[in-house]
Design a protein around this motif. Structure first.
Motif, PDB file in Angstrom:
ATOM      1  N   THR A 105       1.073  -1.311  -0.542  1.00 53.72           N
ATOM      2  CA  THR A 105      -0.057   0.228   0.486  1.00 53.72           C
ATOM      3  C   THR A 105       0.840   1.032  -0.094  1.00 53.72           C
ATOM      4  N   ALA A 106       1.952   0.947   0.670  1.00 51.94           N
ATOM      5  CA  ALA A 106       2.917   2.340   0.482  1.00 51.94           C
ATOM      6  C   ALA A 106       3.559   2.483  -0.539  1.00 51.94           C
ATOM      7  N   THR A 107       3.860   1.452  -1.191  1.00 50.80           N
ATOM      8  CA  THR A 107       4.435   1.287  -2.474  1.00 50.80           C
ATOM      9  C   THR A 107       3.700   2.302  -3.689  1.00 50.80           C
ATOM     10  N   ILE A 108       2.559   2.558  -3.597  1.00 50.81           N
ATOM     11  CA  ILE A 108       1.399   2.562  -4.741  1.00 50.81           C
ATOM     12  C   ILE A 108       1.022   3.713  -3.907  1.00 50.81           C
ATOM     13  N   VAL A 109       0.700   4.348  -2.268  1.00 53.90           N
ATOM     14  CA  VAL A 109       0.666   5.939  -2.515  1.00 53.90           C
ATOM     15  C   VAL A 109       1.882   6.555  -2.795  1.00 53.90           C
ATOM     16  N   LEU A 110       3.044   5.647  -2.639  1.00 54.89           N
ATOM     17  CA  LEU A 110       4.402   6.387  -2.952  1.00 54.89           C
ATOM     18  C   LEU A 110       4.106   7.324  -4.768  1.00 54.89           C
ATOM     19  N   PHE A 111       3.938   6.567  -4.857  1.00 55.40           N
ATOM     20  CA  PHE A 111       3.747   6.561  -6.862  1.00 55.40           C
ATOM     21  C   PHE A 111       2.488   7.902  -7.174  1.00 55.40           C
ATOM     22  N   VAL A 112       1.195   7.295  -5.976  1.00 52.60           N
ATOM     23  CA  VAL A 112       0.195   8.594  -6.299  1.00 52.60           C
ATOM     24  C   VAL A 112       0.847   9.527  -5.673  1.00 52.60           C
ATOM     25  N   GLY A 113       1.040   9.959  -5.236  1.00 59.19           N
ATOM     26  CA  GLY A 113       2.096  11.042  -4.041  1.00 59.19           C
ATOM     27  C   GLY A 113       2.866  12.018  -5.201  1.00 59.19           C
ATOM     28  N   ALA A 114       3.563  10.778  -6.224  1.00 64.42           N
ATOM     29  CA  ALA A 114       4.946  11.550  -6.588  1.00 64.42           C
ATOM     30  C   ALA A 114       3.571  12.351  -7.966  1.00 64.42           C
ATOM     31  N   GLY A 115       2.848  11.417  -8.473  1.00 61.74           N
ATOM     32  CA  GLY A 115       2.138  12.481  -9.710  1.00 61.74           C
ATOM     33  C   GLY A 115       1.050  13.405  -9.652  1.00 61.74           C
ATOM     34  N   LEU A 116       0.866  13.425  -7.647  1.00 65.59           N
ATOM     35  CA  LEU A 116       0.037  14.659  -7.079  1.00 65.59           C
ATOM     36  C   LEU A 116       0.657  15.879  -7.165  1.00 65.59           C
ATOM     37  N   LEU A 142       2.583  21.153  -8.763  1.00 61.69           N
ATOM     38  CA  LEU A 142       3.792  22.002  -9.197  1.00 61.69           C
ATOM     39  C   LEU A 142       3.813  22.531 -10.472  1.00 61.69           C
ATOM     40  N   ARG A 143       2.973  21.844 -11.012  1.00 59.06           N
ATOM     41  CA  ARG A 143       2.312  23.042 -12.612  1.00 59.06           C
ATOM     42  C   ARG A 143       1.205  23.430 -12.072  1.00 59.06           C
ATOM     43  N   LEU A 144       0.425  23.407 -11.511  1.00 55.60           N
ATOM     44  CA  LEU A 144      -1.461  23.666 -11.178  1.00 55.60           C
ATOM     45  C   LEU A 144      -1.219  25.262 -10.788  1.00 55.60           C
ATOM     46  N   ALA A 163       0.253   1.328 -11.243  1.00 53.06           N
ATOM     47  CA  ALA A 163      -0.046   2.310 -10.351  1.00 53.06           C
ATOM     48  C   ALA A 163       1.481   3.620 -11.721  1.00 53.06           C
ATOM     49  N   PHE A 164       3.268   2.332 -11.852  1.00 57.43           N
ATOM     50  CA  PHE A 164       3.676   3.563 -12.243  1.00 57.43           C
ATOM     51  C   PHE A 164       3.339   3.822 -13.358  1.00 57.43           C
ATOM     52  N   THR A 165       2.279   3.120 -14.132  1.00 55.23           N
ATOM     53  CA  THR A 165       1.631   3.546 -15.450  1.00 55.23           C
ATOM     54  C   THR A 165       0.683   5.180 -15.399  1.00 55.23           C
ATOM     55  N   GLY A 166       0.584   5.041 -13.994  1.00 54.60           N
ATOM     56  CA  GLY A 166      -0.953   6.389 -13.961  1.00 54.60           C
ATOM     57  C   GLY A 166       0.306   7.454 -13.401  1.00 54.60           C
ATOM     58  N   GLN A 195       3.388   8.016 -15.106  1.00 52.97           N
ATOM     59  CA  GLN A 195       4.179   8.572 -16.341  1.00 52.97           C
ATOM     60  C   GLN A 195       3.013   8.905 -16.699  1.00 52.97           C
ATOM     61  N   PHE A 196       1.409   8.070 -16.975  1.00 51.22           N
ATOM     62  CA  PHE A 196       0.469   9.425 -18.217  1.00 51.22           C
ATOM     63  C   PHE A 196       0.287  10.678 -16.400  1.00 51.22           C
ATOM     64  N   THR A 197       0.965  10.470 -16.274  1.00 53.91           N
ATOM     65  CA  THR A 197       0.386  12.178 -15.124  1.00 53.91           C
ATOM     66  C   THR A 197       1.861  12.930 -15.929  1.00 53.91           C
ATOM     67  N   VAL A 198       2.867  12.541 -15.836  1.00 56.22           N
ATOM     68  CA  VAL A 198       3.578  13.379 -16.195  1.00 56.22           C
ATOM     69  C   VAL A 198       3.765  13.748 -17.817  1.00 56.22           C
ATOM     70  N   SER A 199       3.362  13.174 -18.475  1.00 56.29           N
ATOM     71  CA  SER A 199       3.358  12.788 -20.190  1.00 56.29           C
ATOM     72  C   SER A 199       1.674  13.640 -20.492  1.00 56.29           C
ATOM     73  N   ALA A 200       1.139  13.405 -19.639  1.00 54.01           N
ATOM     74  CA  ALA A 200      -0.368  14.235 -19.338  1.00 54.01           C
ATOM     75  C   ALA A 200      -0.119  15.654 -19.399  1.00 54.01           C
ATOM     76  N   SER A 201       0.249  16.328 -18.898  1.00 56.43           N
ATOM     77  CA  SER A 201       1.097  17.637 -18.458  1.00 56.43           C
ATOM     78  C   SER A 201       1.840  18.600 -19.246  1.00 56.43           C
ATOM     79  N   THR A 202       2.821  17.112 -19.731  1.00 54.93           N
ATOM     80  CA  THR A 202       4.179  17.915 -20.206  1.00 54.93           C
ATOM     81  C   THR A 202       4.189  18.168 -22.303  1.00 54.93           C
ATOM     82  N   ASP A 203       3.416  16.545 -22.536  1.00 54.64           N
ATOM     83  CA  ASP A 203       3.823  16.533 -23.628  1.00 54.64           C
ATOM     84  C   ASP A 203       2.287  17.249 -24.640  1.00 54.64           C
ATOM     85  N   GLU A 204       2.609  18.152 -25.950  1.00 58.58           N
ATOM     86  CA  GLU A 204       1.393  18.350 -26.531  1.00 58.58           C
ATOM     87  C   GLU A 204       0.510  18.111 -26.918  1.00 58.58           C
TER      88      GLU A 204
END
Length: 394
Positions: A206-217, A222-224, A347-350, A352-361
């Motif tokens: 659970t902590a590992t999944i939360v870590l991935f979610v927290g990093a994406g959040l 930071l860009r919000l 979770a890792f895919t999520g 990556q999606f967060t980063v890509s959806a925010s930076t790739d036009e």
């Protein structure tokens, strides 16, 4: 479009009510002109808080007491709470059992303190009284946050948006999956990952999944601020008028004579409300795509990964089977290890999606722009409504 008929038309109660409902259903109540937490939020949750009151009265029951004592405690507790509430109403100039039109410090103190009197009066238990006060404070804070920022409306709106754009989300997942397969499939059939999954406890997993979610959040947050500032900026009234054409604010008429620069900027609660909506809306979309990826790897694992292979990779004595099935006359097993590995990759895919959806036009155009357009429409409605009010009311 109708012609503006001056302040009276601008402040028409029916139009104002329609605009308020329109904004609330989109999870943006703080964009309503004159929005007040004490008048517009806490008054709506008084019935729920009354249920909490009732539950706390029932907590006065003690199984060690005889029936008559428990009945007396419940009745006495109810009389005590209702009497104190009625006295507060009378002091405020309201009917004895009237619901408040505005929740002030007295009503808040009553909710926090009165239930705490019960364990003191009926058992002299100061520790339970302190716990009751703390519990009521937490309950009030959660209820206020959920009601004030329209979290339930926000979730419903985000789910509806995702449903309307489900085909686009599916296309995005189909487009993303081939790019992920080269890395994710190699990771999926890697014995080391299965060993890690086998060593996970429920807490560490659970902590590992939360870590991935927290990093994406964190990356998204930071860009919000810049993203919020961009979508809340309008160049001309013509731009605003074009955005509100499908909203109730169109009834306000033609563009006002007041300069666009006179519209008050977003306050901190306004920005928080907009930011929360963007986080929730994009979070629902990312969760859906991640779930699709996770389901793909669960299905792939059921077909391709045998039970003996899992035992070899995890060095476990036996797998933790969740279900045993037969596919095409072949026995397959759904294991905890498979679910954990698939969830890890999802979770890792999520992330990556967060980063890509925010930076790739290109990704942004398919993934975020529809949500941003709807939020921008609501911000245009806010600007138009504030401009429609008399200058001293803006």
């Amino acid at each position: 479009m109708t012609t503006t008929a001056g302040p009276a038309a601008a402040l028409d109660p029916r139009t104002r009510a329609e605009v308020e409902r329109w904004l609330t259903r989109r999870g943006l109540p703080h964009l309503i002109a004159g929005y007040s937490a004490r008048e517009d939020v806490l008054t709506r949750v008084v019935p729920f808080l009354a249920l909490v009151f009732t539950f706390e009265v029932l907590l006065a029951l003690n199984l060690d007491w005889p029936l008559w004592a428990n009945v007396a405690a419940v009745v006495g507790g109810g009389v005590l709470l209702l009497g104190a509430y009625g006295l507060l109403n009378r002091l405020q100039g309201r009917a004895t059992l009237a619901l408040p039109r505005r929740v002030g410090n007295g009503e808040i103190a009553t909710f926090l303190m009165l239930p705490a009197l019960l364990p003191v009066v009926f058992g002299g238990d100061l520790a339970s009284a302190a716990v009751a006060i703390l519990g009521n404070a937490v309950t009030l804070a959660v209820v206020y946050f959920v009601a004030s920022y329209g979290i339930l409306h926000m979730l419903r709106w985000a789910l509806a948006q995702t449903g309307r754009h489900l085909a686009a989300v599916g296309r995005l997942a189909a487009r993303a999956l081939p790019m992920l397969l080269l890395f994710s499939t190699f990771l999926f059939v890697n014995a080391e990952l299965w060993q890690v999954a086998g060593d996970f406890t429920t807490a560490t997993f659970t902590a590992t999944i939360v870590l991935f979610v927290g990093a994406g959040l964190i990356f998204f947050l930071l860009r919000l601020p810049r993203q919020t500032a961009d979508i809340a900026t309008f160049d001309t009234w013509a731009q605003v008028e074009g955005l509100i054409a499908r909203s109730p604010a169109v009834a306000l008429g033609d563009a006002p004579s007041r300069p666009l620069a006179d519209v008050p900027p977003l306050s901190r609660p306004d920005r928080l409300n907009v930011g929360l909506l963007l986080v929730v809306a994009q979070g629902v979309q990312i969760l859906l795509v991640s779930a699709l990826i996770g389901a793909f790897f669960v299905a792939f694992g059921l077909i391709a990964i045998r039970e003996g292979t899992i035992l070899t990779w995890t060095t476990a004595e036996e797998v933790t089977a969740l279900a045993r099935l037969t596919l095409w006359d072949t026995p397959v097993v759904l294991t905890t290890e498979l679910v954990r590995v698939a969830s890890f990759i999802a979770a890792f895919t999520g992330l990556q999606f967060t980063v890509s959806a925010s930076t790739d036009e290109t990704w942004r155009a398919e993934f975020i722009d529809d949500v941003v357009a709807d939020v921008r429409e609501a911000l245009a409605v806010r600007a138009r409504c504030l401009a429609a009010a008399p200058p001293d009311a803006g």
